[in-house]
Design a protein around this motif. Structure first.
Motif, PDB file in Angstrom:
ATOM      1  N   ASP A 267       0.822  -1.215   0.000  1.00  0.00           N
ATOM      2  CA  ASP A 267       0.000   0.000   0.000  1.00  0.00           C
ATOM      3  C   ASP A 267       0.858   1.267   0.000  1.00  0.00           C
ATOM      4  O   ASP A 267       0.332   2.379   0.045  1.00  0.00           O
ATOM      5  CB  ASP A 267      -0.967   0.000   1.189  1.00  0.00           C
ATOM      6  N   ALA A 268       2.191   1.112  -0.028  1.00  0.00           N
ATOM      7  CA  ALA A 268       3.139   2.223  -0.179  1.00  0.00           C
ATOM      8  C   ALA A 268       3.098   3.216   0.981  1.00  0.00           C
ATOM      9  O   ALA A 268       3.346   4.411   0.796  1.00  0.00           O
ATOM     10  CB  ALA A 268       2.907   2.946  -1.510  1.00  0.00           C
ATOM     11  N   GLY A 289      12.842  -5.212   2.779  1.00  0.00           N
ATOM     12  CA  GLY A 289      12.895  -5.927   1.510  1.00  0.00           C
ATOM     13  C   GLY A 289      13.344  -7.371   1.649  1.00  0.00           C
ATOM     14  O   GLY A 289      12.932  -8.236   0.868  1.00  0.00           O
ATOM     15  N   SER A 290      14.203  -7.656   2.647  1.00  0.00           N
ATOM     16  CA  SER A 290      14.663  -9.030   2.827  1.00  0.00           C
ATOM     17  C   SER A 290      13.576  -9.913   3.435  1.00  0.00           C
ATOM     18  O   SER A 290      13.541 -11.119   3.185  1.00  0.00           O
ATOM     19  CB  SER A 290      15.912  -9.056   3.707  1.00  0.00           C
ATOM     20  N   HIS A 291      12.693  -9.326   4.222  1.00  0.00           N
ATOM     21  CA  HIS A 291      11.615 -10.104   4.827  1.00  0.00           C
ATOM     22  C   HIS A 291      10.347 -10.116   3.966  1.00  0.00           C
ATOM     23  O   HIS A 291       9.579 -11.093   4.012  1.00  0.00           O
ATOM     24  CB  HIS A 291      11.283  -9.538   6.210  1.00  0.00           C
ATOM     25  N   PHE A 292      10.130  -9.029   3.210  1.00  0.00           N
ATOM     26  CA  PHE A 292       8.927  -8.910   2.382  1.00  0.00           C
ATOM     27  C   PHE A 292       9.339  -8.462   0.975  1.00  0.00           C
ATOM     28  O   PHE A 292       9.088  -7.322   0.575  1.00  0.00           O
ATOM     29  CB  PHE A 292       7.943  -7.907   2.998  1.00  0.00           C
ATOM     30  N   SER A 295       9.279  -8.836  -5.053  1.00  0.00           N
ATOM     31  CA  SER A 295       9.103  -9.839  -6.104  1.00  0.00           C
ATOM     32  C   SER A 295       8.096 -10.916  -5.711  1.00  0.00           C
ATOM     33  O   SER A 295       7.662 -11.707  -6.554  1.00  0.00           O
ATOM     34  CB  SER A 295      10.453 -10.501  -6.411  1.00  0.00           C
ATOM     35  N   ASP A 296       7.727 -10.941  -4.438  1.00  0.00           N
ATOM     36  CA  ASP A 296       6.787 -11.958  -3.949  1.00  0.00           C
ATOM     37  C   ASP A 296       5.351 -11.457  -4.129  1.00  0.00           C
ATOM     38  O   ASP A 296       4.961 -10.447  -3.532  1.00  0.00           O
ATOM     39  CB  ASP A 296       7.060 -12.241  -2.476  1.00  0.00           C
ATOM     40  N   PRO A 297       4.533 -12.136  -4.948  1.00  0.00           N
ATOM     41  CA  PRO A 297       3.179 -11.639  -5.236  1.00  0.00           C
ATOM     42  C   PRO A 297       2.266 -11.598  -4.010  1.00  0.00           C
ATOM     43  O   PRO A 297       1.260 -10.887  -4.033  1.00  0.00           O
ATOM     44  CB  PRO A 297       2.657 -12.632  -6.273  1.00  0.00           C
ATOM     45  N   GLN A 298       2.597 -12.326  -2.940  1.00  0.00           N
ATOM     46  CA  GLN A 298       1.689 -12.313  -1.787  1.00  0.00           C
ATOM     47  C   GLN A 298       1.648 -10.956  -1.097  1.00  0.00           C
ATOM     48  O   GLN A 298       0.713 -10.662  -0.345  1.00  0.00           O
ATOM     49  CB  GLN A 298       2.087 -13.380  -0.772  1.00  0.00           C
ATOM     50  N   TRP A 299       2.663 -10.088  -1.352  1.00  0.00           N
ATOM     51  CA  TRP A 299       2.677  -8.776  -0.717  1.00  0.00           C
ATOM     52  C   TRP A 299       2.097  -7.696  -1.618  1.00  0.00           C
ATOM     53  O   TRP A 299       2.107  -6.522  -1.244  1.00  0.00           O
ATOM     54  CB  TRP A 299       4.103  -8.408  -0.296  1.00  0.00           C
TER      55      TRP A 299
END
Length: 390
Positions: A267-268, A289-292, A295-299
């Protein structure tokens, strides 16, 4: 190997603690209730096989919150006195037939692993062992008029604590006998053990194993909790998002109407992203970025309160507390001032801290740079946390 059980007595109301609506064992100390602290301590002790909580009828709701995720026996309801509550816990364990039982008051949330281990080690000698502290003050016995009758020899006196440890079968029978004979006036389980002829051994207690009785005890407990977190760390976080077409922005967990929106994979919310990185930085635990990873579509489109809550939980998992969160938002628009207090409340709610530990500030960049050209928003955050020294 001896089979060890524990009874955690949490059936009282604790009216002297100053809150008539919430029993003292459910009131928070450092973000955790006194009962949660007790249950977690005993549940984390590998020497104990079964933990039997005793609660007051009607306290099932706050008890479930205190016990969440812990390996415990189902709670039983206590009686009108502490003695009756202890007996209810012992009776519930009768089918388990443990060799030794520890009896502990939920109003003592700071018992250490070492104290628990000492209680277990001391019990087999006589079948009854209690922690005690040497009395340092001069103690005088007085009559009902307040006149001194005698000065007691403090070298023979001990201030007694819990957990108290007993051979299970004898202490259960002692409680049953007291119930049969209508004796309900024992101030602790050791006194009952003495009454039936058991030899009670005293082992070294802990000065930090305080009992929460009055309102001022909570202030002392809070101070003790902070003092134990001597590893003070600070982290910083920075985030930037560009504007795109839309009718609102997310800032500090709030949806704020605006002529544009902030673009990003989630949601920025630049404010919550910066705070998340500040907390992870204080923990030396990577970055958002390392945890979320984006590139991961779930986020995709994820609410950023999840990210901040994750970082706050990482602090708690390390046994730490968040001391302060400071957020600065840089933009020409929207105006932050009208939303400042609501943002503070939103961040405090997500982080599980008091609102007076959250600061939100705003500034413009004097029409300089990308924020001055109204191309996006930047946020800068600082997080101060306290961890146990390791």
């Amino acid at each position: 190997m001896a089979k060890i059980a524990a009874v955690i007595v949490a059936a009282g109301r604790g009216t002297r603690a100053g809150d008539p609506d919430l029993a003292k064992q459910f009131r928070p100390i450092g973000g955790q209730s006194a009962l949660r602290r007790c249950l977690a301590r005993f549940a984390g002790c590998g020497l104990i096989h079964a933990i039997q909580p005793v609660i007051r009828a009607g306290d099932e709701g706050p008890y479930r919150e205190a016990a969440e995720g812990l390996s415990l026996r189902g709670p039983v309801h206590g009686g009108d006195t502490r003695q009756a509550s202890v007996r209810a816990g012992l009776e519930a364990l009768a089918g388990e037939q443990p060799d030794i039982v520890l009896i502990h008051d939920a109003a003592r949330p700071f018992a250490s692993n070492d104290l628990i281990a000492r209680a277990i080690a001391a019990a087999p000698e006589t079948g009854a062992a209690i922690p005690g502290l040497a009395v340092t003050d001069t103690i005088k016995a007085v009559d009902r008029h307040g006149h001194v009758g005698e000065t007691l020899d403090r070298s023979t006196l001990r201030a007694v604590q819990t957990p108290q440890a007993f051979a299970f079968a004898p202490i259960l029978e002692a409680h049953r006998r007291a119930a049969r004979e209508g004796r309900n006036d024992f101030t602790d389980d050791a006194a009952l053990a003495e009454w039936v002829g058991m030899q009670v051994r005293v082992f070294e207690g802990e000065s930090g194993n305080i009992k929460i009785t009055h309102a001022e005890d909570f202030m002392r407990a809070e101070a003790m909790d902070w003092a134990a977190l001597s590893d003070v760390r600070t982290g910083t976080g920075i985030d930037v998002h560009a504007f795109g077409p839309g009718d609102h922005v997310w800032l500090g967990g709030l949806k704020i109407p605006h002529s544009q929106t902030l673009t990003g994979h989630s949601d920025a919310d630049v404010g919550l992203h910066a705070l998340t990185d500040a907390l992870l930085g204080a923990l030396a635990d990577g970055d958002i970025g390392s945890h979320f990873p984006p590139s991961d579509p779930q986020w995709k489109g994820a609410a950023s309160d999840r990210f901040l809550k994750f970082a706050c939980d990482r602090v708690a998992e390390r046994g730490g507390r968040i001391a302060h969160l400071d957020l600065t938002i840089v933009c020409e628009a929207p105006k932050i001032g009208p939303h400042r207090d609501a943002m503070r409340q939103s961040i405090a709610r997500i982080a599980g801290i008091a609102v007076d530990r959250v600061a939100v500030k705003a500034t413009t960049s004097e029409q300089l740079g990308f924020t001055g050209r109204r191309e996006g928003i930047a946020a800068y955050a600082t997080a101060t946390i306290r961890l146990p020294w390791s």
